[in-house]
Scaffold this motif. Structure first.
Motif, PDB file in Angstrom:
ATOM      1  N   LEU A   7       0.799  -1.197   0.000  1.00  0.00           N
ATOM      2  CA  LEU A   7       0.000   0.000   0.000  1.00  0.00           C
ATOM      3  C   LEU A   7       0.828   1.241   0.000  1.00  0.00           C
ATOM      4  CD1 LEU A   7      -2.637  -1.199   2.448  1.00  0.00           C
ATOM      5  CD2 LEU A   7      -2.664  -1.107   0.014  1.00  0.00           C
ATOM      6  N   SER A   8       2.114   1.077   0.181  1.00  0.00           N
ATOM      7  CA  SER A   8       2.885   2.268   0.318  1.00  0.00           C
ATOM      8  C   SER A   8       2.703   3.237  -0.797  1.00  0.00           C
ATOM      9  CB  SER A   8       4.354   1.997   0.553  1.00  0.00           C
ATOM     10  OG  SER A   8       4.874   1.006  -0.212  1.00  0.00           O
ATOM     11  N   ALA A  10       0.152   3.084  -3.079  1.00  0.00           N
ATOM     12  CA  ALA A  10      -1.266   3.305  -3.246  1.00  0.00           C
ATOM     13  C   ALA A  10      -1.625   4.438  -2.357  1.00  0.00           C
ATOM     14  CB  ALA A  10      -2.008   2.077  -2.805  1.00  0.00           C
ATOM     15  N   VAL A  11      -0.905   4.493  -1.272  1.00  0.00           N
ATOM     16  CA  VAL A  11      -1.079   5.506  -0.286  1.00  0.00           C
ATOM     17  C   VAL A  11      -1.002   6.908  -0.849  1.00  0.00           C
ATOM     18  CG1 VAL A  11       0.546   6.668   1.205  1.00  0.00           C
ATOM     19  CG2 VAL A  11      -0.396   4.475   1.846  1.00  0.00           C
ATOM     20  N   ALA A  12       0.032   7.153  -1.620  1.00  0.00           N
ATOM     21  CA  ALA A  12       0.214   8.487  -2.134  1.00  0.00           C
ATOM     22  C   ALA A  12      -0.937   8.872  -3.010  1.00  0.00           C
ATOM     23  CB  ALA A  12       1.498   8.551  -2.923  1.00  0.00           C
ATOM     24  N   PHE A  13      -1.605   7.907  -3.493  1.00  0.00           N
ATOM     25  CA  PHE A  13      -2.695   8.041  -4.440  1.00  0.00           C
ATOM     26  C   PHE A  13      -4.014   8.349  -3.777  1.00  0.00           C
ATOM     27  CE2 PHE A  13      -5.963   6.627  -6.924  1.00  0.00           C
ATOM     28  CZ  PHE A  13      -6.140   5.286  -7.010  1.00  0.00           C
ATOM     29  N   MET A  14      -3.988   8.397  -2.472  1.00  0.00           N
ATOM     30  CA  MET A  14      -5.218   8.528  -1.744  1.00  0.00           C
ATOM     31  C   MET A  14      -5.748   9.916  -1.535  1.00  0.00           C
ATOM     32  SD  MET A  14      -5.891   6.710   1.711  1.00  0.00           S
ATOM     33  CE  MET A  14      -7.468   6.528   2.273  1.00  0.00           C
ATOM     34  N   VAL A  15      -5.215  10.875  -2.233  1.00  0.00           N
ATOM     35  CA  VAL A  15      -5.661  12.211  -1.950  1.00  0.00           C
ATOM     36  C   VAL A  15      -5.983  13.062  -3.157  1.00  0.00           C
ATOM     37  CG1 VAL A  15      -4.965  14.352  -0.923  1.00  0.00           C
ATOM     38  CG2 VAL A  15      -4.236  12.228   0.055  1.00  0.00           C
ATOM     39  N   LEU A  16      -7.083  13.113  -3.768  1.00  0.00           N
ATOM     40  CA  LEU A  16      -7.289  14.019  -4.898  1.00  0.00           C
ATOM     41  C   LEU A  16      -7.783  15.296  -4.262  1.00  0.00           C
ATOM     42  CD1 LEU A  16      -9.272  13.703  -8.149  1.00  0.00           C
ATOM     43  CD2 LEU A  16      -7.254  15.012  -7.622  1.00  0.00           C
ATOM     44  N   PRO A  17      -9.014  15.693  -4.308  1.00  0.00           N
ATOM     45  CA  PRO A  17      -9.423  16.896  -3.611  1.00  0.00           C
ATOM     46  C   PRO A  17      -9.345  16.601  -2.146  1.00  0.00           C
ATOM     47  CG  PRO A  17     -10.933  16.292  -5.341  1.00  0.00           C
ATOM     48  CD  PRO A  17      -9.913  15.235  -5.270  1.00  0.00           C
ATOM     49  N   GLY A  18      -8.356  16.035  -1.782  1.00  0.00           N
ATOM     50  CA  GLY A  18      -8.096  15.641  -0.437  1.00  0.00           C
ATOM     51  C   GLY A  18      -7.637  14.226  -0.436  1.00  0.00           C
ATOM     52  N   LEU A  19      -7.355  13.638  -1.664  1.00  0.00           N
ATOM     53  CA  LEU A  19      -7.221  12.195  -1.746  1.00  0.00           C
ATOM     54  C   LEU A  19      -5.901  11.482  -1.516  1.00  0.00           C
ATOM     55  CD1 LEU A  19      -7.347  11.388  -5.462  1.00  0.00           C
ATOM     56  CD2 LEU A  19      -9.061  12.752  -4.508  1.00  0.00           C
ATOM     57  N   TYR A  20      -5.568  10.535  -2.066  1.00  0.00           N
ATOM     58  CA  TYR A  20      -4.780   9.352  -2.335  1.00  0.00           C
ATOM     59  C   TYR A  20      -3.744   9.048  -1.210  1.00  0.00           C
ATOM     60  CZ  TYR A  20      -6.645  10.448  -6.496  1.00  0.00           C
ATOM     61  OH  TYR A  20      -7.515  10.798  -7.419  1.00  0.00           O
ATOM     62  N   VAL A  91      -8.328   3.972  -0.266  1.00  0.00           N
ATOM     63  CA  VAL A  91      -7.824   3.855  -1.630  1.00  0.00           C
ATOM     64  C   VAL A  91      -7.720   2.389  -2.036  1.00  0.00           C
ATOM     65  CG1 VAL A  91      -5.865   4.300  -3.156  1.00  0.00           C
ATOM     66  CG2 VAL A  91      -6.461   5.961  -1.391  1.00  0.00           C
ATOM     67  N   PHE A  92      -8.187   2.085  -3.224  1.00  0.00           N
ATOM     68  CA  PHE A  92      -8.037   0.751  -3.813  1.00  0.00           C
ATOM     69  C   PHE A  92      -6.946   0.907  -4.878  1.00  0.00           C
ATOM     70  CE2 PHE A  92     -12.344   0.970  -2.141  1.00  0.00           C
ATOM     71  CZ  PHE A  92     -12.333  -0.152  -1.318  1.00  0.00           C
ATOM     72  N   ALA A  93      -5.743   0.480  -4.546  1.00  0.00           N
ATOM     73  CA  ALA A  93      -4.560   0.779  -5.356  1.00  0.00           C
ATOM     74  C   ALA A  93      -4.163  -0.357  -6.289  1.00  0.00           C
ATOM     75  CB  ALA A  93      -3.392   1.106  -4.430  1.00  0.00           C
ATOM     76  N   THR A 180      -1.968   8.075   8.538  1.00  0.00           N
ATOM     77  CA  THR A 180      -2.657   9.009   9.421  1.00  0.00           C
ATOM     78  C   THR A 180      -3.874   9.631   8.761  1.00  0.00           C
ATOM     79  OG1 THR A 180      -1.142  10.756   8.686  1.00  0.00           O
ATOM     80  CG2 THR A 180      -0.566   9.583  10.721  1.00  0.00           C
ATOM     81  N   ASN A 181      -3.934   9.579   7.435  1.00  0.00           N
ATOM     82  CA  ASN A 181      -5.084  10.171   6.746  1.00  0.00           C
ATOM     83  C   ASN A 181      -5.816   9.187   5.832  1.00  0.00           C
ATOM     84  OD1 ASN A 181      -2.830  10.144   5.079  1.00  0.00           O
ATOM     85  ND2 ASN A 181      -3.305  12.082   4.085  1.00  0.00           N
ATOM     86  N   GLY A 182      -5.744   7.889   6.150  1.00  0.00           N
ATOM     87  CA  GLY A 182      -6.553   6.952   5.392  1.00  0.00           C
ATOM     88  C   GLY A 182      -6.074   5.517   5.377  1.00  0.00           C
ATOM     89  N   PHE A 183      -6.821   4.690   4.635  1.00  0.00           N
ATOM     90  CA  PHE A 183      -6.517   3.274   4.438  1.00  0.00           C
ATOM     91  C   PHE A 183      -6.221   3.014   2.971  1.00  0.00           C
ATOM     92  CE2 PHE A 183      -9.153   2.404   8.287  1.00  0.00           C
ATOM     93  CZ  PHE A 183      -8.249   1.592   8.957  1.00  0.00           C
ATOM     94  N   VAL A 184      -5.420   1.981   2.702  1.00  0.00           N
ATOM     95  CA  VAL A 184      -5.175   1.578   1.329  1.00  0.00           C
ATOM     96  C   VAL A 184      -5.223   0.066   1.212  1.00  0.00           C
ATOM     97  CG1 VAL A 184      -3.596   1.605  -0.618  1.00  0.00           C
ATOM     98  CG2 VAL A 184      -3.705   3.567   0.892  1.00  0.00           C
TER      99      VAL A 184
END
Length: 198
Positions: A7-8, A10-20, A91-93, A180-184
């Protein structure tokens, strides 16, 4: 399933308008086998792993050998800088193998400057607002992506899947990594937004 830092990125991907997140490979206890140890190991292997990184998505990103294509797409799309923003998001990476399943030339086209909007839309379609643990994901559950699309959860026994709006299904690695700001979660196919998704 290998989820060595799966997930490492995928993690970065978790924030678009706040995502990836980054899931580290868990070492297995190799003590001498006994009836008690065998039972304990069998139980632990049947349960999804859960790794808490203690870092935000930006810091836990960019380390997974299984998500280099995703990492490159994030950089090209300009979304990597947003990976430290507040969530929470799930995030589903897609793994490198997932991207390899796309028709030949698809990613090359998406990486071109003229296709940036399409690439951002594709990546954001894999992001859902809120934190969802494997236990919280239920069969038939509908998840709204940050692009306004819908993903459908499938859960049969230990098998977890996600189906996109076009009916394509990806198998989800049941282990998750918590930043700290989500799951992947790592998935084996790329989810495709439908024409109506933003």
């Amino acid at each position: 399933m290998k989820r060595k830092l799966f997930l490492s990125w995928a993690v970065a991907f978790m924030v678009l308008p706040g995502l990836y997140v980054s899931a580290r490979a868990q070492s297995q206890n190799s003590s001498a086998p006994t009836a008690t140890n065998t039972t304990t190991e069998a139980t632990s292997m049947s349960k999804p792993s859960h790794t808490v990184t203690g870092k935000d998505l930006a810091i836990t990103g960019a380390r997974s050998a299984s998500h280099t294509t995703l990492f490159r797409a994030m950089r090209v799309s300009g979304l990597t800088e947003q990976a430290s923003e507040k969530g929470p998001y799930t995030v589903f990476a897609p793994t490198n193998e997932a991207f390899d399943k796309l028709p030949a030339g698809t990613m090359d086209e998406l990486m071109k400057p003229a296709a940036k909007a399409k690439l951002v839309k594709l990546l954001a379609y894999h992001v859902v607002k809120g934190k969802y643990t494997a236990d919280q994901l239920q069969d038939g559950q509908k998840l709204k992506t940050v692009t306004g699309g819908t993903l459908t959860v499938g859960k049969q026994g230990d098998t977890l899947t996600i189906t996109d709006g076009a009916g394509n299904t990806a198998t989800v690695d049941p282990g998750d990594a918590e930043a700290t700001n989500g799951f992947v979660y790592s998935i084996d196919s790329v989810l495709m937004p439908t024409a109506g998704a933003k």
